[in-house]
Design an enzyme around this catalytic site. Structure first.
Site, PDB file in Angstrom:
ATOM      1  N   TYR A 129       0.954  -1.212  -0.039  1.00 50.52           N
ATOM      2  CA  TYR A 129      -0.052  -0.013  -0.088  1.00 50.52           C
ATOM      3  C   TYR A 129       0.863   1.230   0.035  1.00 50.52           C
ATOM      4  O   TYR A 129       1.661   1.608   1.013  1.00 50.52           O
ATOM      5  CB  TYR A 129      -0.891  -0.055   1.369  1.00 50.52           C
ATOM      6  CG  TYR A 129      -1.805   0.881   1.430  1.00 50.52           C
ATOM      7  CD1 TYR A 129      -2.996   1.103   0.874  1.00 50.52           C
ATOM      8  CD2 TYR A 129      -1.462   2.212   2.106  1.00 50.52           C
ATOM      9  CE1 TYR A 129      -4.009   2.025   1.305  1.00 50.52           C
ATOM     10  CE2 TYR A 129      -2.124   3.455   2.457  1.00 50.52           C
ATOM     11  CZ  TYR A 129      -3.356   3.080   1.935  1.00 50.52           C
ATOM     12  OH  TYR A 129      -4.361   4.400   2.233  1.00 50.52           O
ATOM     13  N   THR A 418       1.972   6.145  15.145  1.00 56.43           N
ATOM     14  CA  THR A 418       2.226   6.759  13.869  1.00 56.43           C
ATOM     15  C   THR A 418       1.340   6.209  12.582  1.00 56.43           C
ATOM     16  O   THR A 418       0.727   7.099  12.092  1.00 56.43           O
ATOM     17  CB  THR A 418       3.589   6.774  13.508  1.00 56.43           C
ATOM     18  OG1 THR A 418       4.332   7.139  14.640  1.00 56.43           O
ATOM     19  CG2 THR A 418       3.752   7.647  12.304  1.00 56.43           C
ATOM     20  N   GLU A 420      -1.825   4.384  10.518  1.00 53.66           N
ATOM     21  CA  GLU A 420      -3.121   4.072  10.692  1.00 53.66           C
ATOM     22  C   GLU A 420      -3.725   5.356  11.345  1.00 53.66           C
ATOM     23  O   GLU A 420      -4.818   5.314  12.124  1.00 53.66           O
ATOM     24  CB  GLU A 420      -3.565   2.962  11.455  1.00 53.66           C
ATOM     25  CG  GLU A 420      -3.218   1.699  10.931  1.00 53.66           C
ATOM     26  CD  GLU A 420      -4.503   0.879  10.496  1.00 53.66           C
ATOM     27  OE1 GLU A 420      -5.486   0.917  10.612  1.00 53.66           O
ATOM     28  OE2 GLU A 420      -4.090  -0.538   9.914  1.00 53.66           O
TER      29      GLU A 420
HETATM   30  C1  LIG Z   1       6.609   1.342  10.609  1.00 52.99           C
HETATM   31  C2  LIG Z   1       5.991   2.335   9.628  1.00 52.99           C
HETATM   32  C3  LIG Z   1       5.108   1.433   8.468  1.00 52.99           C
HETATM   33  C4  LIG Z   1       4.609   2.290   7.675  1.00 52.99           C
HETATM   34  N1  LIG Z   1       3.808   1.671   6.718  1.00 52.99           N
HETATM   35  C5  LIG Z   1       3.182   2.448   5.598  1.00 52.99           C
HETATM   36  C6  LIG Z   1       2.716   1.829   4.418  1.00 52.99           C
HETATM   37  O1  LIG Z   1       2.457   0.517   4.587  1.00 52.99           O
HETATM   38  N2  LIG Z   1       2.016   2.548   3.572  1.00 52.99           N
HETATM   39  C7  LIG Z   1       2.184   4.023   3.732  1.00 52.99           C
HETATM   40  O2  LIG Z   1       1.556   4.463   2.570  1.00 52.99           O
HETATM   41  N3  LIG Z   1       2.699   4.495   4.629  1.00 52.99           N
HETATM   42  C8  LIG Z   1       3.209   3.758   5.764  1.00 52.99           C
HETATM   43  N4  LIG Z   1       3.739   4.368   6.862  1.00 52.99           N
HETATM   44  C9  LIG Z   1       4.054   5.895   6.822  1.00 52.99           C
HETATM   45  C10 LIG Z   1       2.978   6.379   7.824  1.00 52.99           C
HETATM   46  O3  LIG Z   1       1.320   6.186   7.442  1.00 52.99           O
HETATM   47  C11 LIG Z   1       3.211   7.743   8.064  1.00 52.99           C
HETATM   48  O4  LIG Z   1       4.381   8.186   8.652  1.00 52.99           O
HETATM   49  C12 LIG Z   1       1.937   8.344   9.059  1.00 52.99           C
HETATM   50  O5  LIG Z   1       1.043   8.550   8.322  1.00 52.99           O
HETATM   51  C13 LIG Z   1       2.441   9.800   9.554  1.00 52.99           C
HETATM   52  O6  LIG Z   1       2.659  10.818   8.788  1.00 52.99           O
HETATM   53  P1  LIG Z   1       4.050  11.535   8.532  1.00 52.99           P
HETATM   54  O7  LIG Z   1       5.261  10.523   8.702  1.00 52.99           O
HETATM   55  O8  LIG Z   1       3.850  12.570   7.456  1.00 52.99           O
HETATM   56  O9  LIG Z   1       3.899  12.445   9.942  1.00 52.99           O
HETATM   57  P2  LIG Z   1       3.808  13.946   9.846  1.00 52.99           P
HETATM   58  O10 LIG Z   1       2.443  14.200   9.634  1.00 52.99           O
HETATM   59  O11 LIG Z   1       4.699  14.531   9.079  1.00 52.99           O
HETATM   60  O12 LIG Z   1       3.968  14.276  11.388  1.00 52.99           O
HETATM   61  C14 LIG Z   1       5.246  14.882  11.954  1.00 52.99           C
HETATM   62  C15 LIG Z   1       4.521  15.696  13.388  1.00 52.99           C
HETATM   63  O13 LIG Z   1       3.891  16.719  13.109  1.00 52.99           O
HETATM   64  C16 LIG Z   1       2.461  16.550  13.876  1.00 52.99           C
HETATM   65  N5  LIG Z   1       1.477  17.194  13.039  1.00 52.99           N
HETATM   66  C17 LIG Z   1       1.288  16.869  11.763  1.00 52.99           C
HETATM   67  N6  LIG Z   1       0.026  17.454  11.268  1.00 52.99           N
HETATM   68  C18 LIG Z   1      -0.319  17.899  12.327  1.00 52.99           C
HETATM   69  C19 LIG Z   1      -1.726  18.652  12.901  1.00 52.99           C
HETATM   70  N7  LIG Z   1      -2.616  18.922  11.664  1.00 52.99           N
HETATM   71  N8  LIG Z   1      -1.936  18.955  14.073  1.00 52.99           N
HETATM   72  C20 LIG Z   1      -1.140  18.691  14.818  1.00 52.99           C
HETATM   73  N9  LIG Z   1      -0.001  18.153  14.717  1.00 52.99           N
HETATM   74  C21 LIG Z   1       0.190  17.636  13.480  1.00 52.99           C
HETATM   75  C22 LIG Z   1       2.434  14.902  14.171  1.00 52.99           C
HETATM   76  O14 LIG Z   1       1.587  14.924  15.204  1.00 52.99           O
HETATM   77  C23 LIG Z   1       3.748  14.582  14.231  1.00 52.99           C
HETATM   78  O15 LIG Z   1       4.238  14.798  15.609  1.00 52.99           O
HETATM   79  C24 LIG Z   1       4.449   3.582   7.707  1.00 52.99           C
HETATM   80  C25 LIG Z   1       5.245   4.378   8.697  1.00 52.99           C
HETATM   81  C26 LIG Z   1       5.987   3.502   9.682  1.00 52.99           C
HETATM   82  C27 LIG Z   1       6.660   4.412  10.906  1.00 52.99           C
END
Ligand SMILES: Cc1cc2nc3c(=O)[nH]c(=O)nc-3n(C[C@H](O)[C@H](O)[C@H](O)COP(=O)(O)OP(=O)(O)OC[C@H]3O[C@@H](n4cnc5c(N)ncnc54)[C@H](O)[C@@H]3O)c2cc1C
Length: 662
Positions: A129, A418, A420
């Site tokens: 995904y 992090t 879902e």
């Molecule tokens: C082990 C693992 C497996 C994963 N598997 C998949 C997968 O199979 N497929 C896939 O597509 N993705 C996958 N991911 C990615 C995962 O879905 C994302 O990392 C997750 O959705 C968080 O998004 P981000 O990394 O952009 O964090 P960001 O949104 O950049 O968050 C960074 C920080 O900013 C804060 N923040 C951001 N926006 C706001 C807001 N509006 N209000 C308050 N605080 C905010 C957050 O709380 C966090 O502290 C995986 C991640 C990990 C770690």
């Protein structure tokens, strides 16, 4: 440990059956377990010396072996759930079996499902995904990967036009998956950006697994945990796919390049699907806590340091020290609390599904359940992560060794904060869509809550006089240990803080300045639900919890000795959470400052009462040594022998003088 087991006030097997739902299910689990126990490959401790590549290659072997066993034993889908629960490690196929297949079911047309689902189910294709990019995760609308429609050839061209647009993180994307569901901005022929949609993309040859032209994938490197899985990156350069590869259950891209909405994505269906996913997250928190506390409790019996009251001659098990009990038994209570919370959510899910989705009442229940489930996701993963680290530290120095099983458990678990829906982002979304706030407003103005679920009744209006008169009258620790008293405290706390936030917003406070308060109400709401769930499992007839006349007849399906110990755990869970957030409770003014010491005294007493049952309570989780992968948590308590043997078998100890000496 044998002596401890003889002290138990109840039969752990009875509790195991209760947790499993029936004695038959326990037997089924153990039948599968006997088969897996014969597999040396599944000995987790063998992986502790491996680097990321080694762990990944081992995970592939696990997949291969499981596939062979599945065929040999004709395991059903239900059996396979047991198998993966028993193995309890991250392997790449989990992404295919979970997210990939789920997305196909939700987003693919019937015909697409007919083509792809059987292949994915049998691992004839292995999918992943691919949504998150280097530059965007939570904000899906910001995704930069493009899928441009080319009317001349009736194809879509996929591109990752910048470094930040490269897919980054998807599990199994790096080396395993040969297909991916890629999320991209759909660009229509006239250059209009129509939004983010899912597309099926073949990544690798089905013959020799080599990458297809224009596709570049790789592994993103070692992580805190989950290193058997190749989380990967994906760059795309002018990769063409047929239009039919766009997942078009809800939207259709016509031959002329027009985007038509086929069906309104049924919001209620989305809620139900999400609710089910969140039931699994809550149940998963309980499982992780069960695993961690099995290790921590057993080790805390085997490990002896200092004597009681300064005795220098006889050392006591560290579990006899009060602070150790607090750090280890509280997570045991959380494991049970989250088990019953998950069960309650599951019942709700079944009720909603069987009620039919059309009725208006079901619709409002769905919105409520969705908000509760989102709140619970953030709450249980946060509490569980904290408690796992607390228990790791409670294992002292040995808890820092991978042989304890604790670092790997923690490393694997913490991603749940992090994935879902990042916990804080989700809390903001629950707040932004204002389900909690809106419901509060509705219930306050209508004043009747017949159609609301029990867990929202705290939002019903009360007069100032009622509020003034509503003070906790507990004078002794045993009086605050009454579910009718502490549940009311949790209700009043939740009501108070949502009322405060509602007032701030009504007075024009910008939402962006209320984030921290939103998180406070989300936590209060979720915690109330968790306490409700535990109490309800023990006293299913008392549907007016906080009334003194509530029917406190114990649940008939729980043997009295098991009921007694569960009641203690329920009290411990509720009161230790209450003590941890005492400030929030005092603001609500149902409890007064005198109740803090009473609650703490009750917690101290509960720790003493639960101490003799500690080992039996974790034995009841029925987790085999193979799954624990821990020298500290072994059933037989032979901790030091196991630590020594595991260390001696390490690669650095193969030779006397290390090769690095030169
Ligand atoms: C082990 C693992 C497996 C994963 N598997 C998949 C997968 O199979 N497929 C896939 O597509 N993705 C996958 N991911 C990615 C995962 O879905 C994302 O990392 C997750 O959705 C968080 O998004 P981000 O990394 O952009 O964090 P960001 O949104 O950049 O968050 C960074 C920080 O900013 C804060 N923040 C951001 N926006 C706001 C807001 N509006 N209000 C308050 N605080 C905010 C957050 O709380 C966090 O502290 C995986 C991640 C990990 C770690």
């Amino acid at each position: 440990l044998a002596r401890e087991r003889s002290l138990a006030s109840f039969t752990p097997r009875h509790l195991t059956h209760l947790l499993d739902g029936s004695a038959e299910h326990t037997e089924r689990v153990e039948a599968v377990r006997r088969i897996l126990d014969r597999e040396p490959l599944l000995d987790k401790s063998a992986s502790y010396h491996l680097d990321h590549e080694g762990q990944y290659l081992r995970a592939l072997k696990v997949m291969e072996r499981v596939r062979a066993l599945r065929e040999e034993h004709r395991w059903s889908a239900g059996d396979m759930n047991i198998v993966w629960q028993e193995i309890y490690e991250g392997v790449p196929s989990l992404l295919n079996d979970d997210l990939f297949l789920k997305t196909l079911r939700d987003q693919a047309t019937d015909e697409q499902q007919k083509n792809w689902i059987p292949l994915a189910k049998n691992w004839a294709i292995l999918g992943c995904y691919a949504q998150t990019e280097m530059g965007h995760g939570s904000n899906v609308r910001g995704i930069e990967t493009t899928a441009t429609y080319l009317p001349a050839t009736d194809e879509l061209e996929l591109n990752t036009p910048s470094l930040s647009s490269i897919k980054w993180w998807p599990g199994a994307l790096g080396k395993t998956a040969n297909v991916a569901i890629v999320f991209a901005q759909l660009v229509l022929a006239d250059g209009t950006r129509a939004g983010v949609f899912p597309f099926m993309l073949q990544l690798r040859s089905f013959v020799d697994h080599t990458l297809l032209p224009g596709v570049e994938t790789g592994d993103i490197g070692p992580k805190i945990g989950f290193n058997g899985v190749d989380n990967g990156y994906l760059a795309l350069r002018s990769v063409r796919i047929p239009r039919a590869n766009m997942l078009q259950r809800h939207n259709e891209l016509t031959r002329s390049g027009e985007l038509r909405r086929r069906s309104q994505m049924d919001q209620r269906l989305v809620y139900v699907t999400l609710l089910y996913a969140r039931v699994n997250i809550v149940a998963g928190a309980s499982t992780a806590l069960a695993q961690g506390s099995t290790i921590a409790v057993r080790y805390s019996i085997v490990r002896r340091q200092f004597g009681q009251d300064g005795s220098t001659t006889t050392e006591s098990p560290v579990l006899d020290h009060q602070s150790q009990q607090h750090r280890v038994l509280t997570p045991v209570s959380e494991a049970y609390a989250f088990h019953f919370t998950g069960q309650r959510m599951l019942q709700l899910y079944h009720r909603l599904v069987s009620a039919g989705l059309a009725a208006d009442e079901a619709k409002s229940l769905l919105a409520e359940s969705h908000a509760t489930a989102s709140a619970l996701k953030a709450y249980v993963t946060d509490v569980t992560s904290g408690s796992l680290e607390q228990m790791r530290r409670a294992c002292g120095g040995h808890g820092y060794s991978r042989f304890s099983g604790m670092p790997d458990l923690l490393g694997m678990y913490v991603q749940n904060n992090t994935v879902e829906g990042e916990n804080h982002v989700m809390a903001q979304q629950a707040g932004k869509s204002r389900v909690l706030i809106k419901r509060y407003q509705q219930l306050q103005s209508s004043g009747h809550g017949a159609e609301t679920t029990t867990d929202y009744r705290y939002m019903l209006p009360v007069t100032t006089e009622q509020l003034e008169a509503d003070r906790c009258t507990a004078m002794r620790a045993d009086e605050i240990r009454d579910p009718r008293v502490y549940l009311h405290a949790f209700e009043r706390r939740a009501a108070h803080h949502i009322g405060m936030l509602h007032r701030r917003l009504s007075q024009g406070a910008p939402f962006a300045e209320c984030h921290v308060d939103v998180e406070r109400i989300v936590r209060a709401h979720a915690e109330l639900y968790a306490v409700y769930s535990f109490v309800e499992a023990l006293y299913p007839h008392a549907n007016t919890w906080t009334s003194a006349s509530a029917d406190m007849t114990p649940a008939a399906n729980i043997a009295p000795p098991v009921h007694s110990v569960l009641r203690r755990l329920c009290d411990l869970f509720a009161l230790s959470r209450l003590v941890a957030n005492l400030g929030d409770h005092l603001e609500a003014s149902y409890l007064q400052s005198t109740h803090g010491p009473l609650a703490r005294a009750a917690v101290r007493r509960l720790l003493q009462e639960l101490r003799p049952d500690a080992v039996a309570l974790v034995d009841a989780f029925n987790i085999p040594d193979r799954r624990l992968g821990s020298a500290l948590g072994r059933w037989d308590g032979r901790v030091y022998e196991a630590m020594a043997a595991m260390a001696q078998a390490g690669p650095l100890n193969r030779t006397d003088v290390t090769t690095g000496y030169q």
